[in-house]
Each structure stands twice: as structure tokens, then as C-alpha cells.
Design an enzyme around this catalytic site. Structure first.
Site, mmCIF file in Angstrom:
data_model
loop_
_atom_site.group_PDB
_atom_site.id
_atom_site.type_symbol
_atom_site.label_atom_id
_atom_site.label_comp_id
_atom_site.label_asym_id
_atom_site.label_seq_id
_atom_site.Cartn_x
_atom_site.Cartn_y
_atom_site.Cartn_z
ATOM 1 N N LYS A 52 0.839 -1.204 0.000
ATOM 2 C CA LYS A 52 0.000 0.000 0.000
ATOM 3 C C LYS A 52 0.876 1.256 0.000
ATOM 4 O O LYS A 52 0.611 2.210 -0.722
ATOM 5 C CB LYS A 52 -0.960 -0.022 1.209
ATOM 6 C CG LYS A 52 -2.079 -1.042 1.004
ATOM 7 C CD LYS A 52 -2.892 -1.340 2.249
ATOM 8 C CE LYS A 52 -3.828 -2.518 1.962
ATOM 9 N NZ LYS A 52 -4.631 -2.927 3.109
ATOM 10 N N GLN A 96 -4.942 -1.882 9.277
ATOM 11 C CA GLN A 96 -4.796 -3.200 8.664
ATOM 12 C C GLN A 96 -5.375 -4.284 9.585
ATOM 13 O O GLN A 96 -4.993 -4.381 10.746
ATOM 14 C CB GLN A 96 -3.303 -3.474 8.381
ATOM 15 C CG GLN A 96 -3.039 -4.723 7.576
ATOM 16 C CD GLN A 96 -3.569 -4.653 6.155
ATOM 17 O OE1 GLN A 96 -3.417 -3.654 5.458
ATOM 18 N NE2 GLN A 96 -4.226 -5.713 5.719
ATOM 19 N N ASP A 119 -11.344 2.235 3.254
ATOM 20 C CA ASP A 119 -11.644 0.802 3.114
ATOM 21 C C ASP A 119 -13.150 0.589 2.961
ATOM 22 O O ASP A 119 -13.599 -0.498 2.609
ATOM 23 C CB ASP A 119 -11.170 0.039 4.366
ATOM 24 C CG ASP A 119 -9.790 -0.583 4.187
ATOM 25 O OD1 ASP A 119 -9.407 -0.844 3.030
ATOM 26 O OD2 ASP A 119 -9.108 -0.803 5.207
#
Ligand code: NAD
Length: 284
Positions: A52, A96, A119
Site C-alpha cells: 500500500k 490493517q 476501506d
């Protein structure tokens, strides 16, 4: 023989578009910023976070990593999220997953400002997706849709089967196919007659998390097969949820693993972060 839909190629195109748009945004004084939080030392999470950060550098975003020790208390993690929520130069925040067992993932997801929730896991964003009026799409299902579009596949009126009902992949995937007028069936671990249902699919999405789960005899001749799975086979080699060797000869289109859905997820994260920066600047 199936046409391979290359996530490598499509994701490169998406990232190129994001990079060009980011250049324009920077000329207006806005540099998109993504904060990535990682707690503990899960090796798979470390690989995802590195990828990322690499993608951010490629498209011209600023990225900040917050690597916290596994024993970080809940309050400390929430305090960090709150600080990042208030920062004007940070447009996207992601934590995460999975988190270490003592931490409450739901509380962390809820704490992220929905406008920075790149997200798209916050209930407010999930609800917006349900309605079809959204700011962000969850990265993996959005990546699958991008692959479907890139291959020129029409979803409307097609029988679509999604195997898996997770909040991250299966459920939103079904919703996105429904938004494009697919007739969608969601299958899961309690589904009876899975094989028969899959055999009826014009478009089959596998998000099960079991290596080579979808066999050749579960797939209709000419079906479009999209493989979300990231697993290791008995030899430790990366493989999907689809038994590629068995399914590829029957499918009309198929995504490989690696090089299919995986790279799309990160490309869509970049797209969401760009949208968040534009929204914050009042440009969207
Ligand atoms: P999950 O474990 O949360 O969900 C798996 C789903 O599969 C569940 O809904 C379960 O009901 C269903 N399932 C399990 N066994 C089944 C069976 N025998 N028959 C029918 N359904 C069954 O997993 P997830 O987070 O949705 O991820 C699924 C896969 O996708 C994993 O391999 C994961 O690594 C991968 N993944 C890939 C990306 C990417 O970027 N490509 C992103 C997220 C997840």
C-alpha cells in the site's frame, strides 16, 4: 480456452489515472495523504502494508505508517485514530486487519471518520453502499467490478453467484453486482446444493478462502470466473479459491492468482484516497 483478465494490467491503468489526477490536484495545493496503521507483526499484514505504501509513492500520495506493538492498548489505538481524524493533511485512514485478539476491531472501524474511511468498512459507508449512493466502494469488490468492466462483460440480467458472505468481500460484492442488475445468489458454508447453484452461474465470484475450492464440475461452459482467494496450496505456492487448471478450459473469462483481483484491491484503495482528498477540498 478462457480469456485471462489481467489484474496487473487493469490495476496499472487505474493507478496511472489516479497519478494523473493527483498531479492536477497537487497543482491546486492538495496532496492526498493516507495513514496506514498496523498493529503487531503478522507477516501477511506487513506485506499488504508495504504494498500500500509503495502504491502511494507510485501515484504521488503522501503515506504515513503507524506500526504499533502487538500489546498496544485499545485506548491508545483509538486515540491515534482520533488524532488522524483531525489532521487536514490526512485524507484516508486505514487500520490493517486482523488486529491482535485483545483489540476490538468493530470499535476501531467505528472510530474512523466515515469521510476518511477509504476501506469503506464503517457502517455509515456500508449503508450507503446498500442504497447505491456512496462515497467509497470497498476495495476488493470494487476491483472485481473494474475487472468485469475492463473485459467488457455485461452484468445486467446475468445469473451471478458469489461464494462467501464476509462483510469485506462477499456481501458488498453481491450488492455491486445487484446494482448493475445482475440476478445474484450468495452462497456460504451452510448452502445446500452449492455445485448445482454454481453450475447456473454466468458470472461466478469465489471468495471462500479455501485453496482450489471451485472445481471444473462446478462451472458452466462459458462462465466468467473471478477468483478473490489468496491461499497457499499443499506446496506452499500462492493459489486462489478456484482450481485454475480444471476451470480455465471451461470458462470464457477468468482471473489468475496471482495477478488477478489482488493488485486491483490496492489500486482501488488509491482511487478511494484520491476521492477522499477531493471531497475534503470540496472538489467532489
Ligand atoms: P472469510 O473467511 O471472512 O469468509 C469466507 C466465506 O466463505 C464465509 O462467508 C463462508 O461462509 C464461506 N465458506 C466457507 N466455507 C465454505 C464452503 N465449504 N462452501 C461455501 N462457502 C463457504 O474470508 P474473506 O475475508 O471474505 O476472504 C475470502 C478469500 O479472499 C480469502 O482467501 C482471502 O485471503 C481473500 N481476500 C483477497 C483479497 C484480495 O485483495 N484479493 C482481499 C480480501 C480477501
Amino acid at each position: 480456452m478462457a480469456t485471462i483478465i489481467s489484474g496487473k494490467e487493469v490495476s496499472a491503468k487505474v493507478k496511472e489515472e489516479v497519478r494523473a489526477e493527483c498531479d492536477r490536484l497537487r497543482q491546486q495545493g492538495v496532496t492526498p495523504g493516507l495513514a496506514v496503521i498496523i498493529v503487531g507483526d503478522d507477516p501477511a499484514s506487513r506485506v499488504y502494508v508495504n504494498n500500500k505504501k509503495k502504491a502511494c509513492a507510485e501515484v504521488g500520495f503522501v503515506s504515513e505508517e503507524y506500526a504499533l506493538p502487538a500489546e498496544t492498548p485499545q485506548e491508545e489505538l483509538l486515540a491515534l485514530v482520533n488524532t488522524l481524524n483531525r489532521r487536514q493533511d490526512i485524507h484516508g485512514i486505514l487500520c490493517q486487519l486482523p488486529l491482535p485478539k485483545h483489540l476490538d476491531e468493530t470499535a476501531v472501524i467505528h472510530a474512523i471518520d466515515p469521510k476518511k474511511d477509504v476501506d469503506a468498512f464503517h457502517p455509515s459507508n456500508v449503508g450507503k453502499i446498500m442504497i447505491g449512493d456512496y462515497d467509497f466502494l470497498p476495495c476488493t469488490p470494487a476491483g472485481v467490478m473494474e475487472l468485469i468492466h475492463a473485459a467488457g462483460i455485461e452484468v445486467s440480467g446475468k445469473s451471478c453467484v458469489v461464494i462467501g458472505r464476509s462483510n469485506i468481500v462477499g456481501k458488498p460484492m453481491a450488492m455491486l453486482l445487484l446494482h448493475e442488475n445482475g440476478t445474484v445468489t450468495i452462497c456460504h458454508s451452510k448452502t445446500r446444493n452449492l455445485k448445482e447453484i454454481c453450475l447456473g452461474a454466468d458470472i461466478l465470484v469465489a471468495a471462500v478462502g479455501r485453496p482450489k475450492f471451485v472445481k471444473g464440475d462446478m462451472v458452466k461452459e462459458g462462465a466468467v470466473v473471478l477468483d478473490v482467494g489468496i491461499n497457499r496450496d499443499e506446496n506452499g505456492k500462492l493459489c486462489g479459491d478456484v482450481d485454475y487448471a480444471e476451470v480455465e478450459p471451461k470458462a470464457s473469462y477468468i482471473t489468475p492468482v496471482p495477478g488477478g483481483v489482488g493488485p486491483m484491491t490496492i489500486a482501488m484503495l488509491m482511487k478511494n484516497t484520491l476521492s477522499a482528498a477531493k471531497m475534503a477540498a470540496g472538489l467532489l
